[in-house]
Structures are given as C-alpha cells and as structure tokens.
Write a protein that holds these residues in place. Structure first.
Motif, PDB file in Angstrom:
ATOM      1  N   ALA A  46       4.661 -11.845   7.498  1.00  0.00           N
ATOM      2  CA  ALA A  46       4.970 -11.243   8.208  1.00  0.00           C
ATOM      3  C   ALA A  46       6.575 -10.907   7.895  1.00  0.00           C
ATOM      4  CB  ALA A  46       5.523 -11.861  10.062  1.00  0.00           C
ATOM      5  N   GLU A  47       6.783 -11.166   6.947  1.00  0.00           N
ATOM      6  CA  GLU A  47       8.097 -11.618   6.369  1.00  0.00           C
ATOM      7  C   GLU A  47       8.424 -10.678   5.342  1.00  0.00           C
ATOM      8  OE1 GLU A  47      10.400 -13.236   7.413  1.00  0.00           O
ATOM      9  OE2 GLU A  47       8.764 -14.465   9.063  1.00  0.00           O
ATOM     10  N   SER A  48       7.554  -9.294   5.250  1.00  0.00           N
ATOM     11  CA  SER A  48       7.557  -8.744   4.265  1.00  0.00           C
ATOM     12  C   SER A  48       8.603  -7.545   4.365  1.00  0.00           C
ATOM     13  CB  SER A  48       6.081  -7.475   4.129  1.00  0.00           C
ATOM     14  OG  SER A  48       5.411  -7.318   4.174  1.00  0.00           O
ATOM     15  N   PRO A  49       9.426  -6.696   3.636  1.00  0.00           N
ATOM     16  CA  PRO A  49       9.935  -6.092   4.025  1.00  0.00           C
ATOM     17  C   PRO A  49       9.214  -4.414   4.763  1.00  0.00           C
ATOM     18  CG  PRO A  49      10.568  -6.847   1.983  1.00  0.00           C
ATOM     19  CD  PRO A  49       9.241  -7.468   2.399  1.00  0.00           C
ATOM     20  N   GLY A  50       8.051  -4.368   4.286  1.00  0.00           N
ATOM     21  CA  GLY A  50       7.236  -3.111   4.878  1.00  0.00           C
ATOM     22  C   GLY A  50       7.126  -3.723   6.715  1.00  0.00           C
TER      23      GLY A  50
END
Length: 306
Positions: free
Chosen positions: A240-244
């Motif tokens: 949930a913290e990924s840039p995508g």
C-alpha cells in the motif's frame, strides 16, 4: 489530455506520455481533490468466529491471505455504513453478489431492513440461501438491475456498494440522489469511465459522462481513469506504500471527487472521501454522501462486536 505529448524526438514513449498526462491532470485538479473533506475511518471490531458461519466472507475456496483481506474489506465498509445509518432505515446494497456486506449490516443493525440487489441469478440464489442459513429476518434479495429496482418505487435511506463496477457506481449515485438517500460505496473498474464499450448501467449513465461536475468540466479523465485500476501482485497482495499504488489512489480520488462535486452541484449533497483498511484492496476509495439536511448529524458511536 491529448494521448500524445511531444518529447525530444517527436512523441514520448507510452510510459512517459502516461506520466506526463497524469502530472498535468493532477496540476489541474489537485486543489479540488485536496479540498474534499476526508471521512475518518470508523472502528468496528468483529470476532468472526462468534458470528453465524454463513456471515463469514472467508468461507469458501479462498487461501488464508485472500480470506483475511475479504474480511477486512467487508468489515471496513460496514463500519462506514453503520456510522451513516439511521435507526430503522431501509438499506439497499447494489451489486450485492452473494450479500457479504448487506448481510453483515443487517445482522449488526437489526432495526434496519436490508435489500440485496443483484442482477445475476446464481448470486441471488446463493444470497437467499445465506439469508436462510443465518436466520436473519430483516434482509431480502431482489434480482434485477438498478433500473429494475428503481422501477419498484421503493424508497430507502442508505445505498451501499462494495466494488461497484465502473458506471454502476454512477447509476447507484444517481438513483440515491433521486430518492434523497445517503450513499456509502467503494467504486471499482475506474477504467470503464473512459471505455469505448457501453455497459448499460442505467439511470442515465452513458459513455464518456466523466467529468460530470462543472468544476472539472475541462479535465480529461482518459489517462487518470486507467491509472486508477492498479493491478496487485499474485494472490492479490500488494504494498500500500508503493509508488504505483499511491499514483492509483490519487487517480481514484480524482474520479471520485468529480462524483462528489456533481452530487453537490446537482442535488445539494455533502460529501466526504474515506479509505478502506490499508492493504485490504487496491480499490479502496470510499464515497460517503448525505443529503444536506442530514449532513450535520453526529456520526454513530464506535461499534464493537465481540
């Protein structure tokens, strides 16, 4: 936004086009999106093992990770719904499937009456069996589309939807506004708002209806809507913290802000955007709308089910 954006050698690669389009889109709408009130995530603690077995969305052929995420999705949106629900209200869940969300709300709010609206015959059959198996007397099933349910003339106080697909979210929003009902839903399949295929969701929804608010009338959603459809990894797990995902979340909120602003402009509603529990679903934007006369009511107290 034009599909092609000039680069050093004529036109950019598709990934560069996409990022440039998203950046320009965000620059145009960021103030509108950030001005929308955020709904605090209500607390709802459920001990699933102590509920009737047929209420558990984890029952069936799901691995442990997917089962837990499904529980969290249903539990999280049910918390928002219960916070918006007036005692004794009629609640309608659209695109209900086999009724995971609506059944839980009916169980936790026994003074309400819940109708599960679902177009697929098989899903309705399963939903009816689950209602019978739980012994819940304040929940019924309606097989049909949004327009077919609207044709019954049934009034209701709250419209629900978990992962309402594409323009189905807009059809639910429009029907709820016509009945002056509150809305609590999580949209899905955002790319359909810029699709070339008419999915015939009803209630006056149509191809390329977005942006539908006056405030966003000059904004193109083609790139934004597609980018909102984040695809998780194998098994449905994702960071949930990924840039995508963060890009997708921002795009979801752009489209949903347009929906909120349209409701405010057209029907005088008051709206907020919320979020499901982090990581339980890549489609996690919660739309909360109340008719203006109900918007000032205090939210329900924290609910706990042990």
């Amino acid at each position: 936004m034009d599909a092609s954006i000039p680069g050093r050698y004529g036109f950019r690669r598709k990934a560069e086009q996409r990022q440039a389009a998203l950046d320009r889109n965000w620059a145009e709408v960021s103030q509108l999106v950030e001005a929308v009130p955020r709904a605090p995530r209500p607390a709802l603690a459920i001990c699933w093992e102590e509920l009737p077995k047929a209420l558990d969305p984890a029952e069936g052929e799901l691995d442990q990770g997917r089962a837990q995420r499904k529980r969290r999705q249903v539990e999280s949106l049910a918390a928002y719904a219960l916070a918006m629900l007036d005692p004794g209200a009629m609640v309608v869940e659209f695109g209900a499937g086999s009724g995971h969300l609506g059944l839980l709300v009916a169980y936790l709010a026994p003074s309400s009456h819940v109708i599960l609206v679902e177009a697929k015959e098989y899903s309705c059959k399963v939903a009816r069996a689950r209602v019978e198996n739980t012994g819940i007397g304040n929940c019924g099933v309606f097989q049909g589309t949004v327009d077919e349910f609207a044709g019954t003339g049934q009034d209701f106080g709250l419209a629900l939807g978990l992962h309402t697909c594409g323009l189905l979210a807009d059809a639910v929003l429009r029907l709820a506004q016509s009945r002056q009902a509150a809305v609590c839903l999580v949209p899905c399949c955002y790319g359909q708002v810029s699709s070339k295929e008419n999915h015939h969701r009803g209630q006056g929804t149509e191809l390329h209806m977005h942006p539908c608010s006056q405030a966003m009338a000059e904004v193109s959603f083609a790139w934004c809507a597609k980018a909102a459809d984040f695809t998780p990894g194998k098994g449905g797990a994702f960071d949930a913290e990924s840039p995508g995902f963060q890009t997708a979340l921002r795009c979801m909120q752009v489209v949903d802000t347009d929906r909120l602003l349209f409701a405010q402009e057209r029907s005088g509603y008051k709206g907020e955007l919320g979020l499901l529990d982090p990581g339980c679903s890549p489609k996690c934007s919660v739309i909360c709308l109340r008719p203006q006369e109900a918007a000032a009511r205090e939210p329900a107290a924290e609910q706990k089910v042990r």
